[in-house]
Design an enzyme around this catalytic site. Structure first.
Site, PDB file in Angstrom:
ATOM      1  N   LYS A 112      28.539  37.547  43.555  1.00  0.00           N
ATOM      2  CA  LYS A 112      29.949  37.835  43.826  1.00  0.00           C
ATOM      3  C   LYS A 112      30.132  38.590  45.140  1.00  0.00           C
ATOM      4  O   LYS A 112      31.090  38.351  45.863  1.00  0.00           O
ATOM      5  CB  LYS A 112      30.559  38.648  42.671  1.00  0.00           C
ATOM      6  N   LYS A 192      27.573  26.320  38.315  1.00  0.00           N
ATOM      7  CA  LYS A 192      28.386  26.612  37.140  1.00  0.00           C
ATOM      8  C   LYS A 192      29.873  26.324  37.390  1.00  0.00           C
ATOM      9  O   LYS A 192      30.358  26.584  38.483  1.00  0.00           O
ATOM     10  CB  LYS A 192      28.190  28.113  36.845  1.00  0.00           C
ATOM     11  N   LYS A 195      36.155  29.620  38.241  1.00  0.00           N
ATOM     12  CA  LYS A 195      37.516  29.655  38.756  1.00  0.00           C
ATOM     13  C   LYS A 195      37.520  29.718  40.275  1.00  0.00           C
ATOM     14  O   LYS A 195      38.435  29.270  40.925  1.00  0.00           O
ATOM     15  CB  LYS A 195      38.243  30.905  38.236  1.00  0.00           C
TER      16      LYS A 195
HETATM   17  P1  TYM Z   1      34.922  35.691  32.773  1.00  0.00           P
HETATM   18  O1  TYM Z   1      36.358  36.064  32.803  1.00  0.00           O
HETATM   19  O2  TYM Z   1      34.299  35.256  34.057  1.00  0.00           O
HETATM   20  O3  TYM Z   1      34.686  34.519  31.731  1.00  0.00           O
HETATM   21  C1  TYM Z   1      35.156  34.571  30.380  1.00  0.00           C
HETATM   22  C2  TYM Z   1      34.135  33.917  29.457  1.00  0.00           C
HETATM   23  O4  TYM Z   1      33.877  32.559  29.828  1.00  0.00           O
HETATM   24  C3  TYM Z   1      32.484  32.350  29.976  1.00  0.00           C
HETATM   25  N1  TYM Z   1      32.245  31.337  31.022  1.00  0.00           N
HETATM   26  C4  TYM Z   1      31.573  30.191  30.837  1.00  0.00           C
HETATM   27  N2  TYM Z   1      30.966  29.666  29.758  1.00  0.00           N
HETATM   28  C5  TYM Z   1      30.369  28.458  29.912  1.00  0.00           C
HETATM   29  N3  TYM Z   1      30.342  27.760  31.072  1.00  0.00           N
HETATM   30  C6  TYM Z   1      30.946  28.253  32.180  1.00  0.00           C
HETATM   31  N4  TYM Z   1      30.929  27.556  33.320  1.00  0.00           N
HETATM   32  C7  TYM Z   1      31.596  29.513  32.089  1.00  0.00           C
HETATM   33  N5  TYM Z   1      32.268  30.285  32.979  1.00  0.00           N
HETATM   34  C8  TYM Z   1      32.662  31.389  32.308  1.00  0.00           C
HETATM   35  C9  TYM Z   1      31.927  33.708  30.380  1.00  0.00           C
HETATM   36  O5  TYM Z   1      30.540  33.803  30.115  1.00  0.00           O
HETATM   37  C10 TYM Z   1      32.758  34.640  29.519  1.00  0.00           C
HETATM   38  O6  TYM Z   1      32.214  34.725  28.218  1.00  0.00           O
HETATM   39  N6  TYM Z   1      32.605  40.118  32.703  1.00  0.00           N
HETATM   40  C11 TYM Z   1      33.314  39.134  31.895  1.00  0.00           C
HETATM   41  C12 TYM Z   1      34.509  39.726  31.177  1.00  0.00           C
HETATM   42  C13 TYM Z   1      34.214  40.904  30.315  1.00  0.00           C
HETATM   43  C14 TYM Z   1      33.555  40.928  29.081  1.00  0.00           C
HETATM   44  C15 TYM Z   1      33.584  42.272  28.643  1.00  0.00           C
HETATM   45  C16 TYM Z   1      32.943  39.936  28.313  1.00  0.00           C
HETATM   46  C17 TYM Z   1      34.611  42.196  30.583  1.00  0.00           C
HETATM   47  N7  TYM Z   1      34.231  42.995  29.594  1.00  0.00           N
HETATM   48  C18 TYM Z   1      32.991  42.663  27.439  1.00  0.00           C
HETATM   49  C19 TYM Z   1      32.359  40.335  27.105  1.00  0.00           C
HETATM   50  C20 TYM Z   1      32.399  41.665  26.696  1.00  0.00           C
HETATM   51  C21 TYM Z   1      33.797  38.021  32.782  1.00  0.00           C
HETATM   52  O7  TYM Z   1      34.005  38.199  33.956  1.00  0.00           O
HETATM   53  O8  TYM Z   1      34.058  36.866  32.121  1.00  0.00           O
END
Ligand code: TYM
Length: 334
Positions: A112, A192, A195
């Site tokens: 990132k 992957k 967004k």
């Molecule tokens: P974020 O917002 O990037 O993504 C949300 C969830 O979607 C999953 N994900 C995917 N799964 C499969 N294939 C993909 N290409 C893909 N892209 C995203 C992510 O693994 C996630 O589960 N840091 C986290 C948010 C967060 C969080 C937490 C998660 C903040 N605090 C506490 C769990 C527990 C994030 O940026 O996810």
């Protein structure tokens, strides 16, 4: 089996099928067997430059998306992170039991930060805030995609370190990862789905049908096989999406048929893509319809207000225990 579930998603950008197939569908399923707490993580969103004029509406919009996907406020707590500012307090305390080296190993920071001109300290310490999110609710299960597994390892290390210094407070949270934990980009199946990669790379859960058809039809299929591979990453990704979509709509035969044709060398990729599109729309259409109804009903603010109240009650209980154990403040009040 996990007893308390926590997970979060960032409000910036569109909810895409990687999020849904990798994580959110598990959020929905887990509601039947555990106490679930789900969070739109706006504090995480501000680690990079976001427009303050749109952040709140993005949080509302993400909450609507989650409700449309099946997060049920009667069974789960759904709230926006900054409505419970205790998260930042716990993050600070946890940052004081976290080693710099452990945070510096996080690969997502490396990815990132390369994309940012101005790299904030918040982007670096973000995984500690994530640990605080989870530990605040003493969650033992965290449904996520594969890219979050390393952050979960860090959360467990932080919980262990805190417990060994101040007494048993936090359970060690385990990631709940299922098929679809790594959905790849349609335009570049070696990276992957995300967004931030740009329009062509992802399919939005709320995207218009015509646009989804176009993107699936132009998905990259054969990008050449790596040694030992029998299927290229693009085709494997389409099969994975199809497999989960079929599972979600109770279609038990289509994937096996197409796989058999693939093995026999008679599968046309155009047929594979058309089938992916159709099954995907079978999954997404009802979600999109629910989204439209929910948006019209205007109830999201009440749901988030109620979620914040319920989350705050748990967070305050954790924080008074934590403050007392660490010796913070002048008394037990507040
Ligand atoms: P974020 O917002 O990037 O993504 C949300 C969830 O979607 C999953 N994900 C995917 N799964 C499969 N294939 C993909 N290409 C893909 N892209 C995203 C992510 O693994 C996630 O589960 N840091 C986290 C948010 C967060 C969080 C937490 C998660 C903040 N605090 C506490 C769990 C527990 C994030 O940026 O996810």
């Amino acid at each position: 089996m996990a007893k308390r579930i926590f997970s979060g998603i960032q409000p910036t950008g569109t909810l895409h099928i990687g999020n849904y197939l990798g994580a959110i569908r598990n959020w929905v399923d887990l509601q039947r067997q555990a106490e679930c707490i789900y969070c739109v993580v706006d504090y995480h969103a501000i680690t990079i430059d976001v427009d303050p004029k749109t952040l709140r509406s993005a949080s509302h919009s993400m909450a609507l998306d989650l409700l449309a996907c099946g997060v049920d406020p009667a069974r789960s707590i759904l709230f926006v992170q900054a409505d419970v500012p205790q998260h930042t307090e716990l993050a600070w305390i946890l940052s004081c039991v976290t080693s710099y080296g452990d945070v510096a190993r996080m690969t997502q920071f490396k990815d990132k930060s390369e994309k940012q001109e101005f790299v904030t300290a918040g982007l670096f310490t973000y995984p500690i805030l994530q640990a605080a999110d989870i530990l605040m609710y003493r969650a033992d299960g965290v449904p996520v995609g594969e890219d979050q597994v390393q952050h979960l390892e860090l959360s467990r290390r932080i919980a262990r370190r805190f417990n060994s210094r101040f007494g048993e407070v936090f359970p060690e949270p385990e990631p709940i990862v299922t098929k679809g934990a790594r959905i790849m980009s349609l335009a570049d199946p070696t990276s992957k789905m995300s967004k931030s990669a740009g329009e062509a790379h992802y399919v939005g859960v709320m995207e218009r049908e015509a646009s989804i058809r176009r993107k699936v039809r132009s998905a990259v299929t054969d990008v050449g096989l790596a040694p030992g591979e029998t299927m290229s990453p693009g085709v494997a990704n389409l099969f994975l999406i199809l497999d989960i979509a079929c599972e979600l709509v109770g279609d038990a035969t289509t994937v096996a048929e197409l796989r058999a044709d693939f093995v026999e060398g008679k599968l046309l990729y155009s047929r594979l893509k058309d089938t992916v599109f159709e099954r995907l729309m079978d999954v997404l259409r009802p979600i999109q319809e629910r989204r439209a109804k929910l948006a019209a009903s205007g109830e999201v603010l009440d749901i988030l207000g109620d979620g914040a109240r319920r989350a705050t009650a748990i967070a305050e209980e954790t924080m008074s225990d934590v403050r007392r154990r660490v010796g913070l403040g002048s008394s037990d009040v507040g």
